[in-house]
Scaffold this active site. Sequence first.
Site, PDB file in Angstrom:
ATOM      1  N   ASP A 251       0.827  -1.212   0.000  1.00 18.19           N
ATOM      2  CA  ASP A 251       0.000   0.000   0.000  1.00 18.19           C
ATOM      3  C   ASP A 251       0.860   1.260   0.000  1.00 18.19           C
ATOM      4  O   ASP A 251       1.950   1.264   0.585  1.00 18.19           O
ATOM      5  CB  ASP A 251      -0.901  -0.042   1.248  1.00 18.19           C
TER       6      ASP A 251
ATOM      7  N   ARG B 297      -0.580   8.965  -9.762  1.00 16.75           N
ATOM      8  CA  ARG B 297      -0.690   7.686  -9.055  1.00 16.75           C
ATOM      9  C   ARG B 297      -0.054   6.550  -9.863  1.00 16.75           C
ATOM     10  O   ARG B 297       0.561   5.643  -9.304  1.00 16.75           O
ATOM     11  CB  ARG B 297      -2.164   7.360  -8.801  1.00 16.75           C
TER      12      ARG B 297
ATOM     13  N   HIS C  90       2.610   3.428  -8.912  1.00 17.74           N
ATOM     14  CA  HIS C  90       2.514   1.975  -9.134  1.00 17.74           C
ATOM     15  C   HIS C  90       3.771   1.473  -9.848  1.00 17.74           C
ATOM     16  O   HIS C  90       4.319   0.432  -9.499  1.00 17.74           O
ATOM     17  CB  HIS C  90       1.274   1.638  -9.970  1.00 17.74           C
TER      18      HIS C  90
ATOM     19  N   SER D 242      -7.411  -5.885  -5.852  1.00 14.61           N
ATOM     20  CA  SER D 242      -8.525  -6.416  -5.071  1.00 14.61           C
ATOM     21  C   SER D 242      -9.833  -6.286  -5.845  1.00 14.61           C
ATOM     22  O   SER D 242      -9.926  -5.493  -6.795  1.00 14.61           O
ATOM     23  CB  SER D 242      -8.636  -5.663  -3.742  1.00 14.61           C
TER      24      SER D 242
ATOM     25  N   LEU E  65      10.249 -20.870  -3.020  1.00 13.93           N
ATOM     26  CA  LEU E  65       9.251 -19.972  -2.420  1.00 13.93           C
ATOM     27  C   LEU E  65       8.027 -19.996  -3.311  1.00 13.93           C
ATOM     28  O   LEU E  65       8.149 -19.975  -4.539  1.00 13.93           O
ATOM     29  CB  LEU E  65       9.808 -18.543  -2.362  1.00 13.93           C
TER      30      LEU E  65
HETATM   31  C1  FPP Z   1      -1.887   0.056  -3.501  1.00 11.20           C
HETATM   32  O1  FPP Z   1      -1.425   1.394  -3.460  1.00 11.20           O
HETATM   33  C2  FPP Z   1      -1.210  -0.712  -4.570  1.00 11.20           C
HETATM   34  C3  FPP Z   1      -1.863  -1.319  -5.606  1.00 11.20           C
HETATM   35  C4  FPP Z   1      -3.322  -1.253  -5.781  1.00 11.20           C
HETATM   36  C5  FPP Z   1      -1.116  -2.076  -6.637  1.00 11.20           C
HETATM   37  C6  FPP Z   1       0.048  -2.883  -6.153  1.00 11.20           C
HETATM   38  C7  FPP Z   1       0.510  -3.790  -7.222  1.00 11.20           C
HETATM   39  C8  FPP Z   1       1.799  -4.017  -7.522  1.00 11.20           C
HETATM   40  C9  FPP Z   1       2.943  -3.393  -6.789  1.00 11.20           C
HETATM   41  C10 FPP Z   1       2.122  -4.964  -8.656  1.00 11.20           C
HETATM   42  C11 FPP Z   1       1.867  -6.393  -8.347  1.00 11.20           C
HETATM   43  C12 FPP Z   1       1.886  -7.216  -9.567  1.00 11.20           C
HETATM   44  C13 FPP Z   1       2.228  -8.521  -9.663  1.00 11.20           C
HETATM   45  C14 FPP Z   1       2.084  -9.213 -10.951  1.00 11.20           C
HETATM   46  C15 FPP Z   1       2.746  -9.275  -8.510  1.00 11.20           C
HETATM   47  P1  FPP Z   1      -2.525   2.532  -3.481  1.00 11.20           P
HETATM   48  O2  FPP Z   1      -2.810   2.880  -4.901  1.00 11.20           O
HETATM   49  O3  FPP Z   1      -3.745   2.090  -2.724  1.00 11.20           O
HETATM   50  O4  FPP Z   1      -1.798   3.702  -2.740  1.00 11.20           O
HETATM   51  P2  FPP Z   1      -2.502   4.847  -1.851  1.00 11.20           P
HETATM   52  O5  FPP Z   1      -3.127   4.130  -0.674  1.00 11.20           O
HETATM   53  O6  FPP Z   1      -1.362   5.725  -1.469  1.00 11.20           O
HETATM   54  O7  FPP Z   1      -3.510   5.512  -2.736  1.00 11.20           O
END
Ligand code: FPP
Length: 267
Positions: free
Chosen positions: A40, A53, A57, A85, A151
């Site tokens: 997060d 944003r 990511h 999610s 893993l």
């Molecule tokens: C939450 O931050 C993060 C996400 C919704 C995406 C996380 C996904 C990855 C790092 C890639 C994973 C991919 C694979 C294939 C393993 P947020 O957007 O909720 O941040 P905020 O709370 O600051 O708004």
Amino acid sequence: MIPKPHTHRNAVPYRPLDWTGIYPPVFTGPVPTHVALVMDGNGRWANRQGLTRIEGHKAGEAALLDVVAGAIQAGVKHLSVYAFSTENWKRSPEEVRFLMGYNREILRRRRDQLNEWGVRIRWAGRRPRLWASVINELHYAEKLTAGNSTLTLTVCVNYGGRNEIVDAVRAIAEEVASGRLRPAAVNEKLLQKHLYVSEMPDVDLFVRSSGEQRTSNFLLWQSAYAEMVFLDTLWPDFTRVSLWRAIELYTSRTRRFGGAQDAPEQA
Ligand code: FPP
């Protein structure tokens, strides 16, 4: 046979596990077998620097790879990450589109590297709404890495903990309705067997970055007795050292699983 979805040209240089030259501390107790990770804070990390944003990511990919390497170094056997999610569909169409493509591209870019490290990739989540190209990549990565055992990295995409339980209950209800199962045979073990990845062990350590202190519907069933560790670091700044810090906090705790023991203070 699952067709190879994309002719992979390795765009990212391969890295040995210990490319940082940093090694885990000596832990004072057993390392958790299964770590659940809520990645997060990407959006906040980006916005604080005047970036979008989506840039946040993008910066999260390197953090993920570093943490996988650190988990292997520490001896963690299962790492489950919340990649998208079932609630994330509420985000702007632009961000949803980006996140779908991003998941697909990370799998493409990183699967050979992860395979070389001995990582077994699994997918946990629901099919409906999920892009077919993402499902194809997930299935391909699962097949490619099926023989690995260093893993298990479970990528939770289009995942929701309540939905997972609902889907399991529905499958069980169908078996009961068809007369193949007696209601009295329904127990925890049977429900576990109907979860998305039935072999997934219980979560020992649940880690969330960014300072938020909630589970947000992640691995609800599996985390019933998990130790919770919330770190203030935003996900793009998270490293293997952050994971090791969480493991140190975990090893300093006493897990009782509902049991109790008298320990009167000495006068
Ligand atoms: C939450 O931050 C993060 C996400 C919704 C995406 C996380 C996904 C990855 C790092 C890639 C994973 C991919 C694979 C294939 C393993 P947020 O957007 O909720 O941040 P905020 O709370 O600051 O708004």
